[in-house]
Write a protein that holds these residues in place. Structure first.
Motif, PDB file in Angstrom:
ATOM      1  N   VAL A 128       0.840  -1.158  -0.066  1.00  0.00           N
ATOM      2  CA  VAL A 128       0.088   0.100  -0.058  1.00  0.00           C
ATOM      3  C   VAL A 128       0.842   1.250   0.134  1.00  0.00           C
ATOM      4  O   VAL A 128       0.542   2.222  -0.807  1.00  0.00           O
ATOM      5  CB  VAL A 128      -0.783   0.062   1.174  1.00  0.00           C
ATOM      6  N   THR A 129       1.774   1.379   0.735  1.00  0.00           N
ATOM      7  CA  THR A 129       2.711   2.476   0.980  1.00  0.00           C
ATOM      8  C   THR A 129       3.315   2.657  -0.375  1.00  0.00           C
ATOM      9  O   THR A 129       3.678   4.017  -0.824  1.00  0.00           O
ATOM     10  CB  THR A 129       3.738   2.368   1.919  1.00  0.00           C
ATOM     11  N   ASN A 130       3.945   1.735  -1.187  1.00  0.00           N
ATOM     12  CA  ASN A 130       4.793   1.692  -2.517  1.00  0.00           C
ATOM     13  C   ASN A 130       3.750   2.064  -3.623  1.00  0.00           C
ATOM     14  O   ASN A 130       4.256   2.621  -4.601  1.00  0.00           O
ATOM     15  CB  ASN A 130       5.661   0.608  -2.581  1.00  0.00           C
ATOM     16  N   LEU A 131       2.566   1.614  -3.244  1.00  0.00           N
ATOM     17  CA  LEU A 131       1.436   2.062  -4.420  1.00  0.00           C
ATOM     18  C   LEU A 131       1.367   3.567  -4.164  1.00  0.00           C
ATOM     19  O   LEU A 131       1.272   4.138  -5.410  1.00  0.00           O
ATOM     20  CB  LEU A 131       0.028   1.296  -4.078  1.00  0.00           C
ATOM     21  N   TYR A 132       1.303   4.243  -3.171  1.00  0.00           N
ATOM     22  CA  TYR A 132       0.888   5.550  -3.210  1.00  0.00           C
ATOM     23  C   TYR A 132       2.303   6.375  -3.564  1.00  0.00           C
ATOM     24  O   TYR A 132       2.228   7.405  -4.294  1.00  0.00           O
ATOM     25  CB  TYR A 132       0.965   5.863  -1.520  1.00  0.00           C
ATOM     26  N   GLN A 133       3.457   5.393  -3.202  1.00  0.00           N
ATOM     27  CA  GLN A 133       4.702   6.198  -3.639  1.00  0.00           C
ATOM     28  C   GLN A 133       4.660   6.233  -5.300  1.00  0.00           C
ATOM     29  O   GLN A 133       5.336   7.255  -5.833  1.00  0.00           O
ATOM     30  CB  GLN A 133       5.954   5.421  -3.173  1.00  0.00           C
TER      31      GLN A 133
ATOM     32  N   TYR B 109       2.260   6.142  -7.215  1.00  0.00           N
ATOM     33  CA  TYR B 109       1.260   6.979  -7.673  1.00  0.00           C
ATOM     34  C   TYR B 109       1.692   8.457  -7.746  1.00  0.00           C
ATOM     35  O   TYR B 109       1.494   9.287  -8.820  1.00  0.00           O
ATOM     36  CB  TYR B 109      -0.122   7.009  -6.699  1.00  0.00           C
ATOM     37  N   ARG B 110       2.725   8.737  -6.896  1.00  0.00           N
ATOM     38  CA  ARG B 110       3.156  10.192  -7.070  1.00  0.00           C
ATOM     39  C   ARG B 110       4.210  10.193  -7.886  1.00  0.00           C
ATOM     40  O   ARG B 110       4.964  11.462  -7.886  1.00  0.00           O
ATOM     41  CB  ARG B 110       3.759  10.605  -5.564  1.00  0.00           C
TER      42      ARG B 110
ATOM     43  N   GLY C 268       9.741   2.949  -5.413  1.00  0.00           N
ATOM     44  CA  GLY C 268       8.317   2.726  -5.353  1.00  0.00           C
ATOM     45  C   GLY C 268       7.879   1.741  -6.486  1.00  0.00           C
ATOM     46  O   GLY C 268       6.996   0.658  -6.121  1.00  0.00           O
TER      47      GLY C 268
ATOM     48  N   PHE D 121       1.338   4.911   7.428  1.00  0.00           N
ATOM     49  CA  PHE D 121       0.798   6.118   6.835  1.00  0.00           C
ATOM     50  C   PHE D 121       0.998   7.402   7.870  1.00  0.00           C
ATOM     51  O   PHE D 121       1.149   8.248   7.438  1.00  0.00           O
ATOM     52  CB  PHE D 121      -0.481   6.037   6.362  1.00  0.00           C
TER      53      PHE D 121
ATOM     54  N   TYR E 227       3.600  10.386   7.561  1.00  0.00           N
ATOM     55  CA  TYR E 227       3.026  11.952   7.350  1.00  0.00           C
ATOM     56  C   TYR E 227       3.922  12.667   8.366  1.00  0.00           C
ATOM     57  O   TYR E 227       4.450  13.916   8.189  1.00  0.00           O
ATOM     58  CB  TYR E 227       1.603  11.981   7.840  1.00  0.00           C
TER      59      TYR E 227
END
Length: 256
Positions: free
Chosen positions: A58-63, A65-66, A175, A211, A215
């Motif tokens: 999940v965290t690397n999906l977010y990474q 995505y950016r 990511g 997350f 943050y």
């Protein structure tokens, strides 16, 4: 009650990922390595590997995505990703058979190599002419190590550092490569029984903690000297790796 669903255990797992996410928020890497090393204090190494997959994904999906350019990442690293995926899937089928003590030693070695390489490693430069060969080599090593321990950041980081990437390029590449590797790892661990339903709740606690930590880490990035913090984290990795190795040697009565 299953220890993985015990409220105290869930809070400790969430706390582990708050710290791991905080480190990742400041220096851009280190979440899987930090989390796995600390989780083995709370649960068995095989349980830690199962829990670690969802927060990592999940965290690397977010990474990812950016990232600036998805197509460029695929064009640049498709060889590394392809070789890594194949070896990850193959090696993941052997992880359960190794047992907790051997897995703990492999994790300890990975953590120590990661820390030592970042603290004292030579600053090699990669000749672009041989990039394809290096991708195949380091992708294969990442896959083998990742399949057996769920952490493949050591060879991947060494390769990316050799490419002398800019910070944003480094973050985007990690990511992408970690996200891609999560899928064969999930399939292999599910097939061999490492990934069980009991790991879902603590993994969700890990996602929430990661997350939150990310943050706070990203917010504190400009108020903390990154170089000093990086070195302190690596020293922590050294201590954790040595402790895990010591515990494994004790388990085999090699120090008695």
């Amino acid at each position: 009650m299953n220890v993985l669903s015990d409220p105290a255990t869930l809070w400790m797992i969430a706390g582990v990922y708050v710290l791991a996410g905080f480190i990742k928020g400041i220096i851009g890497i280190g979440l899987p390595t930090t989390a796995l090393a600390l989780l083995t204090i709370i649960v068995t190494p095989l349980e830690a590997m199962a829990i670690n997959i969802l927060p990592m994904m999940v965290t690397n999906l977010y990474q990812f995505y950016r990232a600036d350019s998805y197509r460029q990442l695929v064009r640049d690293y498709w060889r590394f990703a392809s070789v890594m995926v194949v070896f990850l899937l193959i090696a993941s089928f052997y992880a359960a058979g190794l047992g907790n003590d051997i897995i703990r030693m492999l994790i300890a070695i990975s953590v120590l190599i990661f820390a030592l390489n970042n603290l004292f490693g030579m600053q090699w430069r990669l000749n672009p002419q041989y990039d394809g060969r290096w991708q195949a080599l380091m992708g294969g090593l990442s896959g083998i190590l990742g399949g057996l321990t769920s952490v493949w950041g050591v060879p991947m980081t060494i390769y990316l550092v050799m490419k002398q990437l800019k910070p944003k390029q480094f973050v985007d590449a990690t990511g992408f490569l970690i996200l891609v590797g999560c899928f064969p790892l999930t399939a292999g661990y599910f097939q061999t029984g490492i990934l069980k339903q009991e790991a879902f709740l603590p993994a969700c606690a890990g996602v929430a903690g990661a997350f939150a930590g990310f943050y706070f880490g990203a917010s504190a990035r400009h108020r903390i000297a990154p170089a000093l913090f990086h070195k302190l984290v690596l020293v922590m990795f050294l201590v954790m790796g040595l402790k895990m190795g010591y515990d494994t040697l004790l388990a085999y009565n090699l120090l008695s």
